[in-house]
Design a protein around this motif. Structure first.
Motif, short mmCIF file in Angstrom:
data_model
loop_
_atom_site.label_atom_id
_atom_site.label_comp_id
_atom_site.label_asym_id
_atom_site.label_seq_id
_atom_site.Cartn_x
_atom_site.Cartn_y
_atom_site.Cartn_z
N ALA A 1 2.06 1.20 -8.56
CA ALA A 1 1.28 2.43 -8.40
C ALA A 1 -0.07 2.41 -9.11
CB ALA A 1 2.11 3.64 -8.83
N VAL A 2 -0.84 1.34 -8.91
CA VAL A 2 -2.20 1.29 -9.43
C VAL A 2 -3.00 2.33 -8.64
CG1 VAL A 2 -4.29 -0.09 -9.70
CG2 VAL A 2 -2.04 -1.13 -10.09
N PRO A 3 -3.60 3.31 -9.32
CA PRO A 3 -4.30 4.38 -8.60
C PRO A 3 -5.57 3.89 -7.90
CG PRO A 3 -4.10 4.90 -10.95
CD PRO A 3 -3.58 3.52 -10.75
N GLU A 4 -5.85 4.51 -6.79
CA GLU A 4 -7.05 4.19 -5.99
C GLU A 4 -8.31 4.24 -6.85
OE1 GLU A 4 -8.98 3.07 -2.63
OE2 GLU A 4 -6.96 3.81 -2.34
N GLU A 5 -8.40 5.20 -7.76
CA GLU A 5 -9.62 5.36 -8.56
C GLU A 5 -9.83 4.23 -9.56
OE1 GLU A 5 -6.45 8.17 -10.25
OE2 GLU A 5 -7.31 7.83 -8.27
N ASN A 6 -8.82 3.42 -9.83
CA ASN A 6 -8.99 2.26 -10.73
C ASN A 6 -9.60 1.07 -10.01
OD1 ASN A 6 -7.53 3.99 -12.35
ND2 ASN A 6 -6.20 2.40 -13.17
N VAL B 1 0.87 -1.17 0.00
CA VAL B 1 0.00 0.00 0.00
C VAL B 1 0.91 1.22 0.00
CG1 VAL B 1 -1.78 1.25 1.28
CG2 VAL B 1 -1.80 -1.25 1.26
N LEU B 2 0.74 2.08 -0.99
CA LEU B 2 1.61 3.25 -1.13
C LEU B 2 1.03 4.45 -0.36
CD1 LEU B 2 2.30 2.88 -4.94
CD2 LEU B 2 3.72 2.09 -3.04
N PRO B 3 1.89 5.26 0.21
CA PRO B 3 1.41 6.38 1.02
C PRO B 3 0.64 7.43 0.21
CG PRO B 3 3.81 6.41 0.87
CD PRO B 3 3.35 5.16 0.22
N ASP B 4 0.89 7.51 -1.11
CA ASP B 4 0.21 8.51 -1.94
C ASP B 4 -1.18 8.07 -2.38
OD1 ASP B 4 0.73 6.58 -3.83
OD2 ASP B 4 1.79 7.89 -5.21
N GLY B 5 -1.62 6.90 -1.96
CA GLY B 5 -2.97 6.44 -2.30
C GLY B 5 -3.02 5.33 -3.32
N GLY B 6 -1.90 4.94 -3.91
CA GLY B 6 -1.89 3.86 -4.88
C GLY B 6 -1.51 2.53 -4.25
N TYR B 7 -1.40 1.52 -5.10
CA TYR B 7 -1.07 0.17 -4.64
C TYR B 7 -0.09 -0.48 -5.61
CZ TYR B 7 -5.54 0.75 -2.16
OH TYR B 7 -6.56 1.21 -1.38
N ASP B 8 0.83 -1.28 -5.09
CA ASP B 8 1.61 -2.20 -5.92
C ASP B 8 0.87 -3.53 -5.86
OD1 ASP B 8 3.46 -0.23 -6.42
OD2 ASP B 8 5.02 -1.07 -5.15
N ILE B 9 0.60 -4.10 -7.03
CA ILE B 9 -0.28 -5.27 -7.13
C ILE B 9 0.38 -6.32 -8.02
CG2 ILE B 9 -2.56 -6.04 -7.92
CD1 ILE B 9 -3.62 -3.26 -7.30
N ARG B 10 0.19 -7.59 -7.66
CA ARG B 10 0.73 -8.69 -8.47
C ARG B 10 -0.19 -9.90 -8.37
NH1 ARG B 10 5.72 -9.68 -6.07
NH2 ARG B 10 4.64 -11.00 -4.61
N GLY B 11 -0.38 -10.58 -9.48
CA GLY B 11 -1.11 -11.84 -9.47
C GLY B 11 -0.26 -12.92 -8.81
N ASP B 12 -0.89 -13.86 -8.14
CA ASP B 12 -0.16 -14.93 -7.45
C ASP B 12 0.69 -15.76 -8.40
OD1 ASP B 12 -1.31 -14.08 -5.11
OD2 ASP B 12 -2.57 -15.84 -4.81
N ASN B 13 0.28 -15.85 -9.66
CA ASN B 13 1.00 -16.66 -10.64
C ASN B 13 1.78 -15.78 -11.63
OD1 ASN B 13 1.74 -19.15 -11.79
ND2 ASN B 13 0.08 -19.07 -13.26
N CYS B 14 2.04 -14.53 -11.25
CA CYS B 14 2.73 -13.58 -12.12
C CYS B 14 4.10 -13.25 -11.56
CB CYS B 14 1.91 -12.29 -12.24
SG CYS B 14 0.30 -12.52 -13.02
N LEU B 15 5.00 -12.88 -12.45
CA LEU B 15 6.35 -12.49 -12.03
C LEU B 15 6.45 -10.99 -11.78
CD1 LEU B 15 8.57 -14.69 -14.39
CD2 LEU B 15 7.94 -15.09 -12.00
N GLU B 16 5.80 -10.21 -12.59
CA GLU B 16 5.98 -8.76 -12.53
C GLU B 16 4.93 -8.09 -11.65
OE1 GLU B 16 8.74 -7.62 -13.83
OE2 GLU B 16 9.14 -9.62 -14.61
N VAL B 17 5.35 -6.99 -11.03
CA VAL B 17 4.49 -6.18 -10.17
C VAL B 17 3.93 -5.04 -11.00
CG1 VAL B 17 4.44 -4.65 -8.16
CG2 VAL B 17 5.83 -6.73 -8.12
N GLU B 18 2.65 -4.79 -10.87
CA GLU B 18 2.05 -3.60 -11.47
C GLU B 18 2.15 -2.50 -10.42
OE1 GLU B 18 -1.81 -2.28 -14.08
OE2 GLU B 18 -1.61 -4.35 -13.41
#
Length: 149
Positions: free
Chosen positions: A87-92, A68-85
Motif C-alpha cells: 500500500a505505497v500511497p500514490e502521493e509518494n 495496483v490497488l483499487p484505493d490508489g496505492g501500490y504493492d511494490i517489491r525490488g527484484d532482489n528483495c523478499l518482502e513486499v512494501e
C-alpha cells in the motif's frame, strides 16, 4: 550553503532525471553504480510491472509494482528483495523508470524483451523466495551445528 537539489525539483523543471543507480534491490536488472537510469515525471496512474521512483521517509526507492490497488496505492517489491512494501500511497510516487543504459546499450521499458523479462521475473518470484529462504535456513543451521567462524 544552498539546499541540496531534490529529484522532485529536477523532474518538475526538466521533466526527467538521469543518474547512476545505487543499491542491489533491483539486481539483476539494475547493477549497483554501473547502470544509468532515466526517470520521467509521473503523469497519471502507473501499471503493474512499472518501476516507480518513490519516497520512503527521506530516502528514494526504485522498485517494481507487483499489484495496483483499487484505493490508489501500490504493492511494490525490488527484484532482489523478499518482502513486499504494501500500500505505497500514490502521493509518494514522484516518477517512473523510463529506461536505462547498460554501458553503451540503451534499454527501453517499452521494448518487447523488457516486457517479457519483467513479467517472467514477477512470475518466478515465489521460486526465488523459496530458494533464498532455504539458503538462509541452511546457513543458520550450519552455524548452529558447526559453530560460528
Amino acid at each position: 550553503m544552498s539546499e541540496p537539489c531534490l529529484i522532485e525539483d529536477v523532474l518538475e523543471k526538466e521533466g526527467m532525471y538521469v543518474c547512476t543507480t545505487s543499491g542491489m534491490s533491483m539486481y539483476p536488472m539494475l547493477r549497483n553504480r554501473r547502470d544509468t537510469i532515466v526517470i520521467r515525471k509521473k503523469n497519471g496512474r502507473l501499471k503493474k510491472y512499472d518501476v516507480p521512483l518513490y519516497r520512503r521517509g527521506k530516502s528514494y526507492v526504485l522498485h517494481r509494482i507487483i499489484r495496483v490497488l483499487p484505493d490508489g496505492g501500490y504493492d511494490i517489491r525490488g527484484d532482489n528483495c523478499l518482502e513486499v512494501e504494501k500500500a505505497v500511497p500514490e502521493e509518494n510516487i514522484i516518477g517512473y523508470l523510463d529506461g536505462f543504459w547498460r554501458g553503451s546499450k540503451e534499454i527501453s521499458m517499452n521494448s518487447v524483451l523488457y516486457r517479457i523479462y519483467s513479467r517472467c521475473w514477477v512470475a518466478i518470484h515465489p521460486v526465488i523466495y523459496a530458494y533464498k529462504k532455504m539458503k538462509i535456513f541452511a546457513v543458520r543451521l550450519c552455524k548452529r551445528i558447526f559453530g560460528k567462524k
